[in-house]
Design an enzyme around this catalytic site. Structure first.
Site, PDB file in Angstrom:
ATOM      1  N   LYS A 131       0.787  -1.211  -0.019  1.00 42.15           N
ATOM      2  CA  LYS A 131       0.192   0.017   0.054  1.00 42.15           C
ATOM      3  C   LYS A 131       0.815   1.435   0.026  1.00 42.15           C
ATOM      4  O   LYS A 131       1.863   1.360   0.639  1.00 42.15           O
ATOM      5  CB  LYS A 131      -0.898   0.059   1.272  1.00 42.15           C
ATOM      6  CG  LYS A 131      -2.011   1.092   1.317  1.00 42.15           C
ATOM      7  CD  LYS A 131      -2.904   0.757   2.556  1.00 42.15           C
ATOM      8  CE  LYS A 131      -3.869   1.707   2.722  1.00 42.15           C
ATOM      9  NZ  LYS A 131      -4.737   1.450   3.893  1.00 42.15           N
ATOM     10  N   SER A 160      -9.652   1.262   3.451  1.00 45.65           N
ATOM     11  CA  SER A 160      -8.761   1.947   2.536  1.00 45.65           C
ATOM     12  C   SER A 160      -7.784   1.334   1.804  1.00 45.65           C
ATOM     13  O   SER A 160      -7.065   1.884   0.752  1.00 45.65           O
ATOM     14  CB  SER A 160      -8.084   3.158   3.326  1.00 45.65           C
ATOM     15  OG  SER A 160      -7.121   2.678   4.319  1.00 45.65           O
ATOM     16  N   SER A 164     -10.050  -1.345   7.336  1.00 47.49           N
ATOM     17  CA  SER A 164      -9.269  -0.970   5.978  1.00 47.49           C
ATOM     18  C   SER A 164      -8.658  -1.977   5.430  1.00 47.49           C
ATOM     19  O   SER A 164      -7.868  -1.923   4.251  1.00 47.49           O
ATOM     20  CB  SER A 164      -8.314   0.263   6.186  1.00 47.49           C
ATOM     21  OG  SER A 164      -8.831   1.346   6.328  1.00 47.49           O
TER      22      SER A 164
END
Length: 497
Positions: free
Chosen positions: A79, A162, A186
């Site tokens: 990420k 996310s 997330s």
């Protein structure tokens, strides 16, 4: 291209039918075909320009020494809020941080572990900007730097967030595994919305050093894969004590290692509690998870249904206060470890966002940043009251486990992905990630079926540091259901028209 697992890749390397270079080349070709053209799911924000070079180096190492480590030659995506000291940026999807945030001076601690284990960092994944903690009406999967990531099952649907790009990329088979981060939901929410496995580890197992933060009380990184076994193998690599994470307590070494018992094929001697108050937001989700509970019974698990868990009605507001109070200070601590930057606090991030407003905030604002700047630190009465409530909730949760002698809680991970909406933002139907997020307990989501081609997952929530236990429960469930299927990149459902 096959849905390779770590074990399959290593078997192919050992029998001479695959090299790291060939594997990386195949994934780069697929990324170009699926992510950058074709369906254009837009899950990867940046490719590592040195990926092929690293793969060749690992192949040369293998010829002389054998496997470098448990992830030798395995392409991993991470990420874009996790530091890498290489030719890639770390921006949390923000063009403001890309321009003014400077450079990482070293790898995040988990990236050091991944490289040491032989993993190839293939690229950075897109995400909900600032890990979905910037403003109201946010659209999960969208960032000012990366644009919108599409759900590979139905392209006009949300990826949730996310860790949106990490989930979509693994669902679309663009790497063997990915790393996501979670403050609340997330990892779990995008994993379930994209039909993959995601582990939110117990707080304290994985270092946060070198990860753009929200809250030291809740942040963690975790693996996102197409199988429980691969997720377990990656978690084994990234877990471990790190003195660079000042909020981490040292545990016994055996607490950081997790073993799947592949000799056990049933759930006899396991006791599971059903969180019925997390049902009821979608009748078809209820049906799928009820079917899963029947399967758990068939596999020999003892089920307590329902189980009682005393939870404050205002837990959501208390959590929001904790995140707001910790956000600014944690961001300052993070940016102190970057160079050539002109952002050192939320105040500066806010200022530069305003200067680039047309690019940074075309759909939603930065209200959460503004609210965090209004909070006055970790000694205020409001913060201390929230942390006291957290302590009471954790005691109640532990009591629930102990009094009922259960091994895990069971609940829906979420509902089918909603239509991505830049005007109104996200529409969360329901889920159960908050329990593990607030308490620091472990959580794993596994595919539990589909509703009109959209995946739905089931959560197994374990006591803190019972990660191995819930991994084994999830592994047995997965191998006896095998719900996951590859996405078909459908443009939209008929009901969307």
């Amino acid at each position: 291209m096959m849905n390779y697992t770590i074990s399959k890749v290593h078997a192919l390397i050992k029998n001479g039918n695959l090299t790291a270079e060939i594997l990386v080349s195949k994934y780069l070709e697929r990324i170009d075909k699926i992510d950058k053209s074709g369906p254009k799911i837009n899950s990867i924000i940046e490719i590592n320009p040195d990926a092929i070079i690293i793969a060749k180096e690992l192949d040369a190492y293998y010829e002389k020494n054998g496997m470098k480590g448990p992830l030798h030659g395995i392409p991993i995506l991470i990420k874009d809020n996790i530091d890498t000291h290489d030719k890639m940026k770390t921006t949390a999807g923000s063009i403001t941080i890309e321009e003014y945030g400077g450079d990482c001076i070293k790898d995040a601690s988990i990236v050091v572990k991944l490289r040491k284990a032989g993993a190839i960092i293939l690229g950075k994944t897109n995400l909900s900007e600032m890990a979905n903690f910037r403003g109201k009406r946010s659209m999960s999967g969208w960032s000012s730097r990366g644009g919108r990531t599409k759900n590979p099952y139905v392209l006009n649907r949300s990826t949730s967030g996310s860790s949106s790009g990490s989930a979509a990329a693994i669902a679309a088979n663009l790497a063997i595994g990915a790393i996501g981060t979670e403050t609340d939901g997330s990892i779990i929410s995008p994993s379930q919305a994209n039909g993959i496995v995601g582990i939110k580890p117990s707080l304290g197992l994985v270092s946060r050093a070198g990860i753009i933060p929200i809250s030291h009380s809740q942040d963690t990184a975790g693996p996102m894969t197409r199988s429980v076994e691969d997720a377990c193998k990656i978690l084994n690599v990234i877990s471990g004590y790190d003195d660079k994470d000042k909020f981490m307590n040292k545990l016994d070494d055996n607490m950081y290692k997790f073993q799947i018992d592949n000799n056990k094929s049933d759930l006899k001697n396991y006791k599971l509690g059903v969180l019925r108050d997390k049902f009821g937001f979608h009748d078809k989700v209820d049906s799928l998870i009820n079917n899963s509970i029947e399967k758990l019974k068939e596999l020999g698990a003892e089920i307590i249904d329902p189980i009682e868990l005393e939870t404050p009605e205002n837990l959501g507001m208390l959590e929001f206060e904790v995140l707001l109070h910790e956000y600014n200070g944690d961001i300052i601590n993070y940016f102190e470890n970057r160079e050539n930057n002109t952002i050192y606090s939320l105040e500066e991030l806010k200022k530069y966002n305003i200067e680039n407003e047309q690019l940074t905030m075309p759909f939603f604002g930065q209200e959460f940043i503004e609210m965090a700047l209004d909070r006055e630190g970790l000694k205020t009465e409001k913060y201390l009251e929230a942390m006291t409530a957290y302590k009471i909730f954790k005691e109640n949760l532990n009591k629930c486990f102990v009094d009922n002698n259960i091994d895990a809680l069971v609940a829906p991970s979420g509902g089918p992905a909603w239509i991505a909406d830049k005007l109104n933002g996200d529409f969360y139907g329901g889920g159960s990630s908050q329990i593990a997020a607030v308490s620091g307990y472990c959580n794993i989501t596994v595919p539990a079926g589909y509703i009109d081609e959209l995946p739905v997952g089931i959560n197994f929530i374990g006591n803190r540091f019972d990660d191995e236990k819930i991994i084994n429960i999830a592994n047995i469930y997965e191998k006896n259901t095998l719900w996951r299927k590859d996405p078909e990149f459908i443009e939209s459902l008929e009901i969307d028209l």
